[in-house]
Design a protein around this motif. Structure first.
Motif, PDB file in Angstrom:
ATOM      1  N   GLY A   7       0.847  -1.240  -0.025  1.00 46.64           N
ATOM      2  CA  GLY A   7      -0.059   0.037   0.051  1.00 46.64           C
ATOM      3  C   GLY A   7       0.726   1.304   0.042  1.00 46.64           C
ATOM      4  N   VAL A   8       0.314   2.584  -0.709  1.00 45.33           N
ATOM      5  CA  VAL A   8       0.873   3.723  -0.648  1.00 45.33           C
ATOM      6  C   VAL A   8       1.055   4.094   0.771  1.00 45.33           C
ATOM      7  N   GLN A   9       2.079   4.643   1.379  1.00 47.49           N
ATOM      8  CA  GLN A   9       1.871   5.308   2.445  1.00 47.49           C
ATOM      9  C   GLN A   9       2.328   6.732   2.619  1.00 47.49           C
ATOM     10  N   SER A  10       2.806   7.147   1.272  1.00 44.38           N
ATOM     11  CA  SER A  10       3.013   8.672   1.331  1.00 44.38           C
ATOM     12  C   SER A  10       2.884   8.987  -0.331  1.00 44.38           C
ATOM     13  N   VAL A  11       2.151  10.232  -0.435  1.00 46.02           N
ATOM     14  CA  VAL A  11       1.728  10.644  -1.869  1.00 46.02           C
ATOM     15  C   VAL A  11       1.996  12.203  -2.070  1.00 46.02           C
ATOM     16  N   LEU A  12       2.618  12.520  -3.159  1.00 48.04           N
ATOM     17  CA  LEU A  12       2.742  13.904  -3.451  1.00 48.04           C
ATOM     18  C   LEU A  12       1.784  14.079  -4.498  1.00 48.04           C
ATOM     19  N   VAL A  13       1.178  15.455  -4.592  1.00 54.18           N
ATOM     20  CA  VAL A  13       0.161  15.880  -5.569  1.00 54.18           C
ATOM     21  C   VAL A  13       0.738  16.885  -6.240  1.00 54.18           C
ATOM     22  N   LEU A  14       1.234  16.915  -7.437  1.00 56.98           N
ATOM     23  CA  LEU A  14       1.379  18.337  -8.073  1.00 56.98           C
ATOM     24  C   LEU A  14       0.259  18.821  -8.857  1.00 56.98           C
ATOM     25  N   GLY A  15      -0.224  19.844  -8.554  1.00 55.08           N
ATOM     26  CA  GLY A  15      -1.782  20.319  -8.807  1.00 55.08           C
ATOM     27  C   GLY A  15      -2.710  19.706  -7.863  1.00 55.08           C
ATOM     28  N   GLY A  16      -2.575  20.348  -6.647  1.00 47.65           N
ATOM     29  CA  GLY A  16      -3.162  19.963  -5.470  1.00 47.65           C
ATOM     30  C   GLY A  16      -4.614  19.903  -5.453  1.00 47.65           C
ATOM     31  N   THR A  17      -5.163  20.849  -6.284  1.00 43.39           N
ATOM     32  CA  THR A  17      -6.851  21.026  -6.389  1.00 43.39           C
ATOM     33  C   THR A  17      -7.389  20.177  -7.411  1.00 43.39           C
ATOM     34  N   SER A  18      -6.517  19.365  -8.121  1.00 41.24           N
ATOM     35  CA  SER A  18      -7.200  18.471  -9.176  1.00 41.24           C
ATOM     36  C   SER A  18      -8.328  17.525  -8.663  1.00 41.24           C
TER      37      SER A  18
END
Length: 252
Positions: A7-18
Motif C-alpha cells: 500500500g502507498v504510505q506517502s503521496v505528493l500531488v502536483l496540482g493539489g486542487t485536481s
C-alpha cells in the motif's frame, strides 16, 4: 516506503486542487496512506482540499508550486523529498483553455502549453531523479485521450497532452531497472471543475471512477491506465479513421 501489503504510505500531488487527484488521494488515505503533500499555487481551495484529508492519523502538508515557474521546481520538490520518501507522485496540473481564444491569441496558447507540457517536463524530470535516488516510487502522469489523436475543436490542448504522453512513456522506459516507474493515465471526458458547463462527451466518466482505475492500475503494476478501459480498443481503432472523417468528428 510502501507497507508490507504494497500500500502507498506517502503521496505528493502536483496540482493539489485536481479533482481526479483528490479522489485518488481519498482512496489512498482510506487504504493506510499516512502522508499527503499537496503542491499548488496558494489558494483557499488548496487549503480546503488539505483540510479534507487532515486527521490525527494522516499528516497533510501544503507546498507552494507553480507549474510555469520551472526555475523553482528543483528547490520546491527537493524540499518535499528531503522531508521523507515519497511512494507516489501524481502529476495532475493542467489547463484546458478555449480553442477559439488560442487561435485569436497565440500568447494565451503559449501560456497553456507552458503549464501543460513545459512545466510537466520540468517537474517530471526532477521527480524522476528523486525517485531514482530513493530506489523506489511511482510517478502517475494524468494524460488524456485528447492526446492520442488531436481533434480540430481542441488541438492546442490535445497537442500538449500528446507531448506529455510521449514524454511520460519515454521517462518510464528510462526508469526501468531503477526501482522507480511511471504510470500514464489516459482518461476520457471527465465531469469536473475543468469541464463544468460543457456538454459531456461520449463515455463520460467521473473523478471518482478515474481514481478507482488509477488505484487498481497501481496495485496491478500497470504502466498505462485507460479510464474507462473500453477507450483503449476504441482509440486503437480511431487512429486509423481517414483524415476527412476525423475532421468532421472534430468539428462536432
Amino acid at each position: 516506503m510502501r507497507d508490507a501489503t504494497g500500500g502507498v504510505q506517502s503521496v505528493l500531488v502536483l496540482g493539489g486542487t485536481s479533482d481526479i487527484a483528490a479522489a485518488t488521494v481519498e482512496q489512498l488515505v482510506a487504504d493506510r496512506c499516512r502522508r499527503v503533500v499537496l503542491a499548488g499555487r496558494p489558494s483557499e481551495r488548496l487549503d480546503a482540499v488539505a483540510d479534507r484529508f487532515r486527521s490525527p492519523s494522516v499528516s497533510v502538508e501544503v507546498a507552494p508550486f507553480d507549474a510555469a515557474a520551472t526555475e523553482t521546481h528543483e528547490k520546491v520538490l527537493g524540499e518535499v523529498f528531503d522531508a521523507g520518501d515519497v511512494d507516489l507522485v501524481i502529476l495532475a496540473f493542467g489547463v484546458l483553455g478555449d480553442q477559439e481564444t488560442f487561435e485569436r491569441d497565440p500568447a494565451a496558447a503559449v501560456e497553456a502549453v507552458t503549464v501543460n507540457y513545459t512545466g510537466a517536463v520540468s517537474a517530471g524530470l526532477v521527480v524522476a531523479d528523486r525517485l531514482r535516488a530513493q530506489g523506489h516510487g511511482t510517478l502517475a502522469v494524468l494524460s488524456s485521450v485528447a492526446g492520442v489523436r488531436t481533434r480540430r475543436d481542441n488541438f492546442v490542448y490535445g497537442s500538449t497532452k500528446a507531448g506529455l504522453d510521449g514524454f511520460a512513456t519515454g521517462l518510464g522506459d528510462a526508469l526501468v531497472g531503477s526501482g522507480a516507474r511511471v504510470v500514464v493515465v489516459r482518461p476520457g471526458w471527465v465531469a469536473s471543475r475543468m469541464t463544468e458547463g460543457m456538454e459531456p462527451g461520449p463515455f463520460a466518466t467521473t473523478p471518482e471512477a478515474v481514481a478507482r482505475d488509477i488505484v487498481a492500475g497501481l496495485r496491478r503494476g500497470r504502466s498505462t491506465v485507460w479510464s474507462p478501459s473500453l477507450l483503449q480498443p476504441l482509440f486503437g481503432a480511431l487512429r486509423y479513421v481517414p483524415g476527412p472523417l476525423w475532421r468532421r468528428l472534430g468539428d462536432r
